[in-house]
Motif scaffolding. Sequence first.
Motif, PDB file in Angstrom:
ATOM      1  N   LYS A 156      43.941  42.671  70.691  1.00 41.80           N
ATOM      2  CA  LYS A 156      43.186  42.106  71.173  1.00 41.80           C
ATOM      3  C   LYS A 156      42.237  42.813  71.648  1.00 41.80           C
ATOM      4  O   LYS A 156      41.796  43.944  71.281  1.00 41.80           O
ATOM      5  N   PHE A 157      41.162  41.721  71.795  1.00 35.83           N
ATOM      6  CA  PHE A 157      40.184  42.192  72.179  1.00 35.83           C
ATOM      7  C   PHE A 157      39.172  43.279  70.473  1.00 35.83           C
ATOM      8  O   PHE A 157      38.880  44.374  71.901  1.00 35.83           O
ATOM      9  N   THR A 158      39.569  42.527  70.130  1.00 38.40           N
ATOM     10  CA  THR A 158      39.343  43.680  69.226  1.00 38.40           C
ATOM     11  C   THR A 158      37.617  43.321  68.792  1.00 38.40           C
ATOM     12  O   THR A 158      37.017  42.513  69.257  1.00 38.40           O
ATOM     13  N   MET A 159      36.799  44.283  68.097  1.00 43.21           N
ATOM     14  CA  MET A 159      35.491  44.411  67.794  1.00 43.21           C
ATOM     15  C   MET A 159      35.416  45.168  66.824  1.00 43.21           C
ATOM     16  O   MET A 159      35.653  46.285  66.928  1.00 43.21           O
ATOM     17  N   ALA A 160      33.693  44.767  66.571  1.00 45.06           N
ATOM     18  CA  ALA A 160      33.811  45.754  64.935  1.00 45.06           C
ATOM     19  C   ALA A 160      32.814  46.911  65.145  1.00 45.06           C
ATOM     20  O   ALA A 160      32.214  46.440  65.839  1.00 45.06           O
ATOM     21  N   THR A 161      33.813  48.488  65.196  1.00 47.62           N
ATOM     22  CA  THR A 161      32.549  49.344  65.840  1.00 47.62           C
ATOM     23  C   THR A 161      32.226  50.132  65.422  1.00 47.62           C
ATOM     24  O   THR A 161      33.381  50.350  64.289  1.00 47.62           O
ATOM     25  N   GLU A 162      31.315  51.128  65.332  1.00 46.62           N
ATOM     26  CA  GLU A 162      31.054  51.637  64.492  1.00 46.62           C
ATOM     27  C   GLU A 162      31.842  53.527  64.814  1.00 46.62           C
ATOM     28  O   GLU A 162      32.258  53.295  66.256  1.00 46.62           O
ATOM     29  N   LYS A 163      32.501  54.139  63.948  1.00 46.86           N
ATOM     30  CA  LYS A 163      32.795  55.918  64.432  1.00 46.86           C
ATOM     31  C   LYS A 163      32.089  56.041  64.888  1.00 46.86           C
ATOM     32  O   LYS A 163      30.888  56.714  64.893  1.00 46.86           O
ATOM     33  N   PRO A 164      32.242  56.594  66.022  1.00 46.21           N
ATOM     34  CA  PRO A 164      31.152  57.416  67.230  1.00 46.21           C
ATOM     35  C   PRO A 164      31.037  58.945  65.889  1.00 46.21           C
ATOM     36  O   PRO A 164      31.806  59.846  65.155  1.00 46.21           O
ATOM     37  N   LYS A 165      29.696  59.872  66.474  1.00 51.49           N
ATOM     38  CA  LYS A 165      29.474  60.195  65.311  1.00 51.49           C
ATOM     39  C   LYS A 165      29.536  61.892  65.773  1.00 51.49           C
ATOM     40  O   LYS A 165      29.988  61.629  66.566  1.00 51.49           O
ATOM     41  N   GLY A 166      29.720  63.248  65.371  1.00 47.23           N
ATOM     42  CA  GLY A 166      29.937  64.170  65.672  1.00 47.23           C
ATOM     43  C   GLY A 166      30.848  64.375  66.305  1.00 47.23           C
ATOM     44  O   GLY A 166      31.675  65.365  67.432  1.00 47.23           O
ATOM     45  N   LEU A 167      31.988  64.021  65.347  1.00 42.04           N
ATOM     46  CA  LEU A 167      33.272  64.613  65.413  1.00 42.04           C
ATOM     47  C   LEU A 167      33.410  66.190  65.137  1.00 42.04           C
ATOM     48  O   LEU A 167      32.808  66.708  64.089  1.00 42.04           O
ATOM     49  N   LEU A 168      34.544  66.470  66.054  1.00 35.11           N
ATOM     50  CA  LEU A 168      34.521  67.829  65.255  1.00 35.11           C
ATOM     51  C   LEU A 168      34.915  68.328  63.729  1.00 35.11           C
ATOM     52  O   LEU A 168      35.638  67.700  63.422  1.00 35.11           O
TER      53      LEU A 168
END
Lengths: 555, 131
Positions: free
Chosen positions: A466-478
């Motif tokens: 529900k309430f889905t949207m296309a988002t980019e994966k966050p940067k700077g993952l460990l």
Amino acid sequence: MFDKNSIDELKEKKSAWQSKLNEQVKKRPERQKEFSTDSGINIEAVYTPAELSDTASLDLSLPGQFPYTRGVQPNMYRGRHWTMRQYAGFGSAEETNKRFRYLLDQGQTGLSVAFDLPTQIGFDSDHQLAMGEVGKVGVAIDSIMDMETLLDGIPLDKVSTSMTINSPAAVLLAMYIAVAEKQGVTPDKLNGTIQNDILKEYIARGTYIFPPDQSMRLITDIFGYCAKNISNWNTISISGYHIREAGSTAVQEVAFTLADGIAYVQAAIDSGLNVDDFAPRLSFFFNAHLNFLEEVAKFRAARRLWARIMKERFGAKSPKSLMLRFHTQTAGCTLTAQQPDVNIMRVAFQALSAVLGGTQSLHTNSRDEALALPNEDSVLIALRTQQVIGYEIGVADTVDPLGGSYMIESLTDQIEERAMKYIEKIDSVGGAPKAIEYMQKEIQKSAYQYQLDIESGAKTVIGVNKFTMATEKPKGLLKVDPAVGERQVARLAKMRAERDNAQVDAILGKLRKASGTNENLMPYFIEAVKNYATLGEICGVLREEFGEYRQQIVF
Amino acid sequence: MEKPIRVLVAKPGLDGHDRGAKVIAQALRDAGMEVIYTGLRQTPEQIVQAAIQEDVEVVALSSLSGAHLHLFPPVVKGLRENNAQDILVLGGGVIPDEDIPPLKEAGIVEIFGPGTDTKNVIAYIKKAKGV
């Protein structure tokens, strides 16, 4: 609490009210056909004093008093806050030491060590099965040398340390004691916890080594040793967390955890220990999941049920033996990879449920943990979330503020009752060690149902169904440095070349001999680690002497 | 009736998180496939042997411990060495985006991350097997 006449009157009133409501709902249906908790407990439209049990005032009592429904201390967080304890560990001991110091600098009040899988399964970093796993989900600890680096500059007489270690818990505890001694801190000054809960490893978490009987012997050796030597140490953290993460309901989490607890208490009594000598140092570990009200009730129900079990079943006399003290971690399985910042809100509500449920310590998950180990920025938000709850919103200023809520009390009663039914069922097949596959099956059924509910839309997961949207994966993952494995293997080889190998062999020989007797093995572990025997070598001896657990495949 | 698709669900390495693997196994079974689950702590060699012995058409690997780059490619390699390159190898778990291209290059045909609907996995397998 209320006189019988007024309750009867209220019951009649409510019944009429309910009929009227039912008529209305026929015309204008509610959002859902049925409302229920994650455990399938029916939720009514409203709760009244009529839903309280006849013994409510005894069941509730006061904080710090039997049956401890309202909390284990009389003034709870008015005295001091829960311990803010973030589980951390990755890569090398050096990197993890840096993260620990960062967290302590930011106001964290206790340490919690995550070990990598080879360490948890008793393999050195150069073992063939360790390839690719060294330093990945926690820190790699092969010998006391690594433990010294891990704890460098951390005053062990002031900080309490929790170690998520199970099968080889005795060996890691031995390393901790030995490092403290080098710092000039005697065992009686040490505070902390080892998880040391093998039953839930068989049931849900998977880092077992030895068969049940031998594992239970190591556990009771620890109980016996600590009762005499490290009286402030929590010798076990009986864990529902992983049972819940594997997919159980809240009721199953309480039931299976306490069933495991019963098995440990029985094993220790059977080994000749007096219940009030070891029971005060038992601790627990629960999950804080999404169904807020059920979670608050769950913590309260667990506390009350354990107090009753210890008193009635085991005849414990010391109040400390009756108190269920627990750590809580927010539910990792509820974090989404989609729209990960929304996880901050999930974690905050889960953490609040643990505080309203009277937790003794708390780990708040980070927003990016469905994607990777958390980075420093995410961990900081998670810690700050606890600090907001503790310092800003006032919920820590009175004890058990939801106590007396008709809804919470009704749920607390129902969870206790349903959990007790499960415990009776487990008793009937011979206790938790004999019911591992039964519990696995129950958990699996719940896990699959949970997934089906998400896929059918019966259960909403924001950002997923529900309430889905296309988002980019966050940067700077460990990202754990892939070279950590090689560096750790080199460090281990150097240590092996420099130590007195004849001495190590002699000590391991003594351990081998003692393992076949009833002698407490803790002193042997301490001597071995002080002489730089590695975790893999010590566990290797025990693997040969005790054999290894083979999992029954349940699915 | 058509012969059901046989799938081996496998847990390579030391990772103990098997909730996802078991949910997938059950969902594939409910979709009419024959599913074998290996249990925990399998080496890539053991998985290759099991896949061949059980005569499966699909191997579904699951890892949440971060060791996938070490553990998934040797399964494909082992199958090829045993002349079983027609077995489809899928992966799932906590797998960073940047690791997906090297895994695909190594022959893991698809990666399913957290939040995947089991219907998508079922549809993928059926399509790949022409059902």
